[in-house]
Write a protein that holds these residues in place. Sequence first.
Motif, PDB file in Angstrom:
ATOM      1  N   UNK A  23       4.994   7.640  -4.948  1.00 46.49           N
ATOM      2  CA  UNK A  23       5.111   6.434  -5.450  1.00 46.49           C
ATOM      3  C   UNK A  23       5.764   5.209  -4.471  1.00 46.49           C
ATOM      4  N   UNK A  24       6.321   5.576  -3.272  1.00 51.90           N
ATOM      5  CA  UNK A  24       6.655   4.752  -2.460  1.00 51.90           C
ATOM      6  C   UNK A  24       5.727   3.880  -1.781  1.00 51.90           C
ATOM      7  N   UNK A  25       5.814   2.601  -1.478  1.00 53.83           N
ATOM      8  CA  UNK A  25       4.885   1.679  -0.920  1.00 53.83           C
ATOM      9  C   UNK A  25       5.657   0.641   0.193  1.00 53.83           C
ATOM     10  N   UNK A  26       4.646   0.542   0.904  1.00 52.16           N
ATOM     11  CA  UNK A  26       5.112  -0.436   2.043  1.00 52.16           C
ATOM     12  C   UNK A  26       4.359  -1.959   1.760  1.00 52.16           C
ATOM     13  N   UNK A  27       5.147  -2.954   2.248  1.00 51.31           N
ATOM     14  CA  UNK A  27       4.738  -4.349   1.902  1.00 51.31           C
ATOM     15  C   UNK A  27       4.266  -4.917   3.348  1.00 51.31           C
ATOM     16  N   UNK A  28       3.223  -5.949   3.135  1.00 55.34           N
ATOM     17  CA  UNK A  28       2.740  -6.485   4.471  1.00 55.34           C
ATOM     18  C   UNK A  28       2.592  -7.851   3.998  1.00 55.34           C
ATOM     19  N   UNK A  29       2.504  -8.980   4.903  1.00 60.29           N
ATOM     20  CA  UNK A  29       2.122 -10.170   4.665  1.00 60.29           C
ATOM     21  C   UNK A  29       1.287 -10.502   5.861  1.00 60.29           C
ATOM     22  N   UNK A  30      -0.071 -11.251   5.284  1.00 56.38           N
ATOM     23  CA  UNK A  30      -1.063 -11.417   6.383  1.00 56.38           C
ATOM     24  C   UNK A  30      -1.275 -12.867   6.306  1.00 56.38           C
ATOM     25  N   UNK A  84      -8.520  -2.996   2.712  1.00 56.17           N
ATOM     26  CA  UNK A  84      -9.327  -1.903   2.054  1.00 56.17           C
ATOM     27  C   UNK A  84      -9.654  -0.793   3.138  1.00 56.17           C
ATOM     28  N   UNK A  85     -10.050  -1.027   4.053  1.00 51.39           N
ATOM     29  CA  UNK A  85     -10.424  -0.030   5.069  1.00 51.39           C
ATOM     30  C   UNK A  85      -9.474   0.636   5.698  1.00 51.39           C
ATOM     31  N   UNK A  86      -8.180   0.121   5.635  1.00 48.18           N
ATOM     32  CA  UNK A  86      -7.065   0.889   6.209  1.00 48.18           C
ATOM     33  C   UNK A  86      -6.241   1.385   5.073  1.00 48.18           C
ATOM     34  N   UNK A  87      -6.398   0.709   3.931  1.00 46.44           N
ATOM     35  CA  UNK A  87      -5.268   1.409   2.631  1.00 46.44           C
ATOM     36  C   UNK A  87      -6.430   0.925   1.305  1.00 46.44           C
ATOM     37  N   UNK A  88      -7.160   1.889   0.935  1.00 45.18           N
ATOM     38  CA  UNK A  88      -7.938   1.565  -0.328  1.00 45.18           C
ATOM     39  C   UNK A  88      -7.124   1.162  -1.567  1.00 45.18           C
ATOM     40  N   UNK A  89      -5.945   1.662  -1.537  1.00 48.42           N
ATOM     41  CA  UNK A  89      -5.274   1.569  -2.659  1.00 48.42           C
ATOM     42  C   UNK A  89      -4.033   0.574  -2.656  1.00 48.42           C
ATOM     43  N   UNK A  90      -4.360  -0.656  -1.715  1.00 44.47           N
ATOM     44  CA  UNK A  90      -3.622  -1.531  -1.699  1.00 44.47           C
ATOM     45  C   UNK A  90      -3.587  -2.416  -2.780  1.00 44.47           C
ATOM     46  N   UNK A  97       0.975  -1.184  -0.015  1.00 43.90           N
ATOM     47  CA  UNK A  97      -0.095  -0.173  -0.006  1.00 43.90           C
ATOM     48  C   UNK A  97       0.898   1.247  -0.096  1.00 43.90           C
ATOM     49  N   UNK A  98       0.297   2.629  -0.485  1.00 39.97           N
ATOM     50  CA  UNK A  98       1.236   3.398  -0.558  1.00 39.97           C
ATOM     51  C   UNK A  98       1.684   3.901   0.908  1.00 39.97           C
ATOM     52  N   UNK A  99       2.810   4.348   0.912  1.00 45.71           N
ATOM     53  CA  UNK A  99       3.308   5.112   2.266  1.00 45.71           C
ATOM     54  C   UNK A  99       2.574   6.306   2.388  1.00 45.71           C
ATOM     55  N   UNK A 100       2.626   6.778   3.413  1.00 45.91           N
ATOM     56  CA  UNK A 100       1.926   8.109   4.133  1.00 45.91           C
ATOM     57  C   UNK A 100       2.532   9.299   3.016  1.00 45.91           C
ATOM     58  N   UNK A 101       1.975   9.839   2.260  1.00 47.67           N
ATOM     59  CA  UNK A 101       2.578  10.828   1.072  1.00 47.67           C
ATOM     60  C   UNK A 101       3.155  12.116   1.775  1.00 47.67           C
TER      61      UNK A 101
END
Length: 197
Positions: free
Chosen positions: A48-55, A103-109, A38-42
Amino acid sequence: MLSFNAVHTLAGCLLAVDADAETLGWGQPATLLLIHDRPLDTTAGPASLREMYSVEFPLHRDDLLTDPAGLPALLHRLAASLSNPDAPTPYRATLHTILGLIRATAPHARLLAWAACYDDILTVDGQPRQARRVDAVDTDGRLYEVTRLRGEDHPLLCVNEALDPGDIPATHPGLTALLAATARYTQTSTSTSAGTA
């Protein structure tokens, strides 16, 4: 198409999964992971920077496997349960909940990959060796393999874009099917939500 940085970050994410599994010890049930970014806090940098997560995708206790031989069939069964919109299953409900929270925390994930972490037996120099594997398939069809032989300090990472049919893990088809089923589910749930809004 994933950028070089995204591929590199995803590989690092899988190495972190292996490191976490190492702290839990050997003999753990197989674990499935849904990987997204999902995008980093702009306000903190370029948009364009993004953070990656595994669930972790939780499995029903009857599906928890310590024998890797059953994992390919489980992946296909799970993909089939996610693919059938006319037959709601607990796994569809789980996926719906996970995607809803993302999606609730990061709509553009963006969904990037499915991964499986499991213990296996490999033949090394003609001898069976216990190994931990983290296999993943990303949205471009790229295969990631992290292999740690028991007793070794560091795992081996292989990222492969040109797959040799004779040298792919048994989990690959099931992970690919899971990725396709999740993409279809996401499209269906998004269009249904848009239609009811």
